[in-house]
Design an enzyme around this catalytic site. Sequence first.
Site, PDB file in Angstrom:
ATOM      1  N   SER A 201       8.046 -13.726   7.626  1.00 37.03           N
ATOM      2  CA  SER A 201       7.849 -13.707   9.081  1.00 37.03           C
ATOM      3  C   SER A 201       8.804 -13.080   9.670  1.00 37.03           C
ATOM      4  CB  SER A 201       7.862 -15.326   9.784  1.00 37.03           C
ATOM      5  OG  SER A 201       9.040 -15.919   9.430  1.00 37.03           O
TER       6      SER A 201
ATOM      7  N   THR B  86       0.682  -1.254  -0.026  1.00 38.95           N
ATOM      8  CA  THR B  86       0.164  -0.151   0.019  1.00 38.95           C
ATOM      9  C   THR B  86       0.796   1.224  -0.052  1.00 38.95           C
ATOM     10  OG1 THR B  86      -1.444  -1.070   1.303  1.00 38.95           O
ATOM     11  CG2 THR B  86      -1.965   1.125   1.046  1.00 38.95           C
TER      12      THR B  86
END
Lengths: 411, 411
Positions: free
Chosen positions: A411, A193
């Site tokens: 992760s 984004t």
Amino acid sequence: MPISPLAPKHVPDLPPIEGVRLATAAAGIRYQGRTDVLLAVFDKGTAAAGVLTRSKCPSAPVEWCRAKLGAGRARALVVNSGNANAFTGKTGRDAVKFTADLAAKAARCKPGEVFLASTGVIGEPLKATAFDAVMETLVADAAPDRWLDAAKAIMTTDTFPKVATATAEIGGVTVTINGIAKGSGMIAPDMATMLAFVFTDAAVAAPALQALLSRATVDTFNAVTVDGDTSTSDTLLVFATGAAAARGAPKIDRATDRRLAGFRSALDSVLADLAEQIARDGEGARKLVEVIVEGAVSKRSARRIAMSIANSPLVKTAVGGEDANWGRVVMAVGKAGEPADRDQLAIWFGDIRVAHKGARDPAYDEAVVSALMKKPEIRVKVDIGLGRGRDRVLTCDLTHGYIDINGSYRS
Amino acid sequence: MPISPLAPKHVPDLPPIEGVRLATAAAGIRYQGRTDVLLAVFDKGTAAAGVLTRSKCPSAPVEWCRAKLGAGRARALVVNSGNANAFTGKTGRDAVKFTADLAAKAARCKPGEVFLASTGVIGEPLKATAFDAVMETLVADAAPDRWLDAAKAIMTTDTFPKVATATAEIGGVTVTINGIAKGSGMIAPDMATMLAFVFTDAAVAAPALQALLSRATVDTFNAVTVDGDTSTSDTLLVFATGAAAARGAPKIDRATDRRLAGFRSALDSVLADLAEQIARDGEGARKLVEVIVEGAVSKRSARRIAMSIANSPLVKTAVGGEDANWGRVVMAVGKAGEPADRDQLAIWFGDIRVAHKGARDPAYDEAVVSALMKKPEIRVKVDIGLGRGRDRVLTCDLTHGYIDINGSYRS
């Protein structure tokens, strides 16, 4: 992550905007030890306009905003970082509804007057219950002077907070425009984004605001590319509280109203400033690259050629390597699919013409160009030689830093 | 440059093709201590077909080949590495003419029967006089068994030579198809180009050969991308000597002739093999990536979505980082601009479905997918869930190696 070497040297102080109050909180959505929620509350009568991603796989908050922009009324904005709430199916829609209801209750408005945006991991369910613990406090704490805090709460892989401000006169009354943005790639390391929020006390009706915004976006946010990867979540919203009306500013209903001339140009400058800051904070960026295309058959054609250059990995790696590799610019013009006549092409790096009439410019001095390429800001200009179409886009170089940021495990 | 870890384990011996003789030489065009010119001479009656770059800024040899393909007759092919003769203006056209005249004189044919290709630096004048010293010797030395030498002479940043061979029966007579290719990016470190040359003794008329080639290219060379950067010089030429006619093979005039079924499939396999080798030698490649899109509204739509995935820097860096980052695949589907319904999408890495019905597949085990991502060959499959359109493209990962190769200075 070290701060981008292209970060603005000066960060302006943003003044309050009448009718806008801000608060941030750490809700622990993904990050520890930092804020990750922004709430903005607006006085009654605030108009909203927005431009949203064209992705066919938009996030749940993008779909929510799209549905609410029709009415164009805003009382609250809730933004979180750490989770994009994108590709989350029904869970995602439920999370959006839950958050809007929560904010509406706390801010005493209707859920349809709450705008939402999320940025972060794609595909992980957003635990909207995290907002439960902080919403009442956010509303109670909201204050007019928290702009830098607001810009920090929405960051993901950004290396600096992005703020901009401008003033304009409407009918002889000064109004203010503040903006904040985040984004470090069209999409960051599986953080999604570009988000930008602009606030003003001007009294401009929602349809007029929408028209101004849509036009202003073309040459600002839509003229920036980091990696050509369009996010599922791109969101640009503008909120106009109209509070300046109490100080005598006229209420304006039509985008074509001549009294908006100054406002339009101030809005342009805020959007252009924020958009440039996004290119300056492109993932791994070491150089800001301005691509100018002139002499195309139309502006649209110039835009496509400019984007072909700005998105070419070979052009971007060459700039990163401080190589004025104009052969790759020729390649990118050629692959754009737009009208071009090879034997009319001219190419400049900075002010130095390196190619002319379809061949190397015999006059250019490689040593001079090499020195120029070491600068942090590089301008590439191409004259297609066919017409009067002109356009300009901003991008950054493609470096090992981009691979480091995006090649690491989620992760 | 170390050999790509994805290089084929087995390099086939290419048999002679009746009517084709090959020779290579070191003309010192750019490289020292290696061959850089390939000459192929063909017996009378050889038909030629070709597919050339769609770049609006094509190289001089591409324009030459395009003009000569109309007649479709070939007696010689001259290829050089080290200089692309692209964006070289009139000098470039003169160099092409000079080379064709030289080869025609040595091979005793017309200049219009000489095909040319060049690969290397863009924008530098090609000193075609370098061919003067070697052309007569090349013609005198040409022999039928120099396939690996031929493949080596046309390499630029390739880390291994690319050859492929197949046989087919036409009217009960065995014919052979040999191919060689080079290319390590759509464009290499300001070396331009994908080049491929295919040779057969089959007796197929030029228009039929052209039809077969154009069709076969769609799912082979046109379905491979390394960096999305289309070269100014991409050239794929096929030469059919017709020598098999002396052994009783029928002369075939129409691409729709049923006796071509086996030949068509052998041609497909040679092109597919060479195209895959180009992806395996992609600049900096550590992983071969097969992208399969199913359930799109058409094959064309599936191709666009597959290319959006295969060209996404974020998808490619994720694969390089051995991260099954399916959120980025969602992003790439969304930005393709093709019909897609987010809530119908399913995504697989290898055989493991990671996303289903627009959300993460609850059944998938990250540890199993992580193990799969460590392999050198990765398959990404997307089911759009709307129709029956299917396509497949090959690419490679985006790594530090790509930045190293392309971010270094030209000299």
